[in-house]
Design a protein around this motif. Sequence first.
Motif, PDB file in Angstrom:
ATOM      1  N   ARG B  90       0.832  -1.206   0.000  1.00 27.74           N
ATOM      2  CA  ARG B  90       0.000   0.000   0.000  1.00 27.74           C
ATOM      3  C   ARG B  90       0.862   1.248   0.000  1.00 27.74           C
ATOM      4  N   GLN B  91       2.003   1.172   0.697  1.00 31.57           N
ATOM      5  CA  GLN B  91       2.932   2.305   0.682  1.00 31.57           C
ATOM      6  C   GLN B  91       3.537   2.469  -0.709  1.00 31.57           C
ATOM      7  N   GLU B  93       2.471   1.545  -3.562  1.00 37.50           N
ATOM      8  CA  GLU B  93       1.479   2.064  -4.503  1.00 37.50           C
ATOM      9  C   GLU B  93       1.493   3.585  -4.561  1.00 37.50           C
ATOM     10  N   ASN B  94       1.632   4.182  -3.376  1.00 39.40           N
ATOM     11  CA  ASN B  94       1.591   5.643  -3.307  1.00 39.40           C
ATOM     12  C   ASN B  94       2.748   6.305  -4.050  1.00 39.40           C
ATOM     13  N   MET B  97       1.216   6.309  -7.828  1.00 43.60           N
ATOM     14  CA  MET B  97      -0.058   6.908  -8.218  1.00 43.60           C
ATOM     15  C   MET B  97      -0.571   7.814  -7.115  1.00 43.60           C
ATOM     16  N   VAL B 376       0.624  -0.894 -13.195  1.00 45.28           N
ATOM     17  CA  VAL B 376      -0.379  -1.968 -13.202  1.00 45.28           C
ATOM     18  C   VAL B 376       0.149  -3.168 -12.400  1.00 45.28           C
ATOM     19  N   GLY B 379      -0.119  -2.585  -8.879  1.00 44.20           N
ATOM     20  CA  GLY B 379      -1.523  -2.738  -8.515  1.00 44.20           C
ATOM     21  C   GLY B 379      -1.896  -4.198  -8.326  1.00 44.20           C
ATOM     22  N   THR B 382      -0.293  -5.625  -5.154  1.00 44.84           N
ATOM     23  CA  THR B 382      -0.960  -5.080  -3.969  1.00 44.84           C
ATOM     24  C   THR B 382      -2.340  -5.683  -3.800  1.00 44.84           C
ATOM     25  N   GLN B 383      -3.059  -5.758  -4.922  1.00 46.21           N
ATOM     26  CA  GLN B 383      -4.409  -6.313  -4.872  1.00 46.21           C
ATOM     27  C   GLN B 383      -4.376  -7.748  -4.333  1.00 46.21           C
ATOM     28  N   ILE B 386      -3.694  -7.690  -0.599  1.00 44.73           N
ATOM     29  CA  ILE B 386      -4.850  -7.245   0.174  1.00 44.73           C
ATOM     30  C   ILE B 386      -5.909  -8.347   0.242  1.00 44.73           C
TER      31      ILE B 386
END
Lengths: 296, 447
Positions: B90-91, B93-94, B97, B376, B379, B382-383, B386
């Motif tokens: 999650r970090q 990702e930032n 984006m 992507v 993403g 991460t997805q 999660i």
Amino acid sequence: MRVTQNMTVTGVVRDLQRALQKLAESEEKVSSGRQWHRPSEDPSAVRYAASYKSHLQRIDQYRKNIDRANARLGYTESSLNEVGNVYTQLKSLAVQAASDTTTEQDRQNIAADVAAIRDHLVQLANTKLEGQYIFSGSQVSTPPYVREEGESVDYRGDSEEMYIHVSDQNTVAFNIPGNEVFGDRTSGIFHTLDVMEKSLLGNDRVGIEWALGQIDEHHEDLLSARARVGARMNYLEITEDSLASAQQQLTSALSQVEDADLTEAVTELSQYENQYQAAASATAYVLKSSLLDYLA
Amino acid sequence: MSLIHSLEIGKRALAVQQSAINTAGHNIANLSTPGYARQTVVSTNISLDGQVAGMDLAFVEQIRDRLLESHLQSETQDLGRWQATSHWMRQVENFFMTDGEIPLNTTLGRFWDSWQDLANDPTSDAARETVRQRAESLAFEITTIRQQLTDAGYQINQQMRDDISEINTNLENLASLNRSITIAEADGQTANALRDERYRIVSELSEKINVQAIESSDNEFILSMSGIELVHGEHASLLEVQETVQDGQPRIVASQGNETLPINSGELAGLAEVRDDVLPELLDQLDAMTSSLISQVNSIHQTGYNLEYQTGIDFFAGTDSSNIQVTLRAEQIATSASASSLSDNTVALNIAQLRISGQVGENGKTFEEYFADTVVQVGIITQKAIRFEQNQTYMVDALKEQQQSISGVSLDEEMTSLIQFQRAYEAAASYLSTVDELLQSLIGIVS
């Protein structure tokens, strides 16, 4: 299954937490109007959105380029139009000068007119737009036509056409090098005018006739340059139209992958709100009752 | 059978009920103690010399399901792993984006735009300055992402170091608990409180690494990880922090005697995964894009002439995402293909066209496509983390609920038992007073 107080508490707290999380996500969707904010929420949408956005950004730039090319070609067009008027005037002077009824004195007078017209043409050929000479090929900081005292008019530009991109694959030239219209020192309108002036001063009918023929040819060159400018402006217009429609399509495609369906999002929000309230009231209810309440 | 013997039965009954009441009180008091398993008094009826002799307290038993607990611990290890992965992803990702936008792609687009503007106006000082500034922003954003990825690696290392020292503390605690348990249980008693604590520590360890606890037939407690014994009875083999450098990045691993420990679950495994697999891959992709950008822009730029009649000059300095920068002045930007016409725009146009024709990687993607692919990929990773974290949370929650269902204290039960034991105590007391009356009658007859 055996159920304990702790289980109920853990259970309701977990349910509350989940309901609240969904509520928060739903609220973010409604308030931002976006379906997602992070790549993990919809990785494949990220790919589409990135490609649409990059395309839209390019289209913006191409439209900007087109505006700019249009301004330049439009200005070139109006300058050439004025040159055309001068050519018409010049032709009638030449016809008059070649006439049997024209006297030597008349020809002297016409020679003075021709000299003035040459100065005017030099001025037109040195037209500037935003500080740049439009007829010097790529040498935009150099005045293309220079007449040193007593010399013929000389072309100082080059034959370069300058291009810009109007779409991913296509370019359009936004200038007409001056030599294509006005020629250079040894051939072209200024050379013709020199010969004409000399012939007028020398009362030389043959020279005047020759100049008359040349003027017609120069006019042809001019018309063909104007036709090229016109064709390019047409092409720009068509390209602009297709860019505008691509822009529209891409914008709506982008909205499809990015924007939240508000009706759906709001319905969802109120659903989660109810769910949260139900969970909250269940929590209050569950935690209230115990056997202890009934023991004396 | 004597009346004195009857008194003895009554006394034992009182004692057993008393102890049952104590146990209920103990259960109620520990209602919220983590790792606490409810206890019950196990009593047996006894006979002496073939005659009924009432009952006696056998032992106080903990209600646990060992199989369920070991299942729960192994699921907790997977949860720890996915929690760590999803937290860091999650970090990460930032970095790529912001609010649905890929800032680097926008900056790249603006960079190409500025070359188009310069091609429109090769002599304009403002257009040159804009190209230079946008190139600087681009270089800055690339180096920032690199810095963020590298920093994440450092922080993960720090977290692993903290984890290892926490694990070691727990291993030492386990060893000393084992000693206490051996001593406490020497007389055949069960040291319930100590065993609860041991269970709690193993659960805590399970969040960090893949441990497995077994109790051998001779009551020896063994905690192992992938077949390596970490605790054996009173002896603990601690984890060592081994510091190495890999690809220029510091990297710490848990080891024992220079052997890297195979940690394949728990938080430490998740952290190592992000640090060793995800971050280096992302750095590689950032570098691939950056070095292609530098070399492709430079090779066109070198063919051009700038306002100072120079040719063969690089546009970008540096080689990859660690050192890309713009050092040339605005006048040094080459736009022209010939020394004789500095206001020619051919070179500027060719550089601008790299937006479409630039190629990165094996599949020859454009710079923007390539970087979007990287985002992507972030993403997707991460997805996955999660989702796995979520599923694993449901799983662990369900197991914990089952465990609670078996071992948890129920107030209703305890209150009911209290009443029951109170009544039994009263009955035993009244039995005692009856026996007493009998005795007095007997004594009355005698005197």
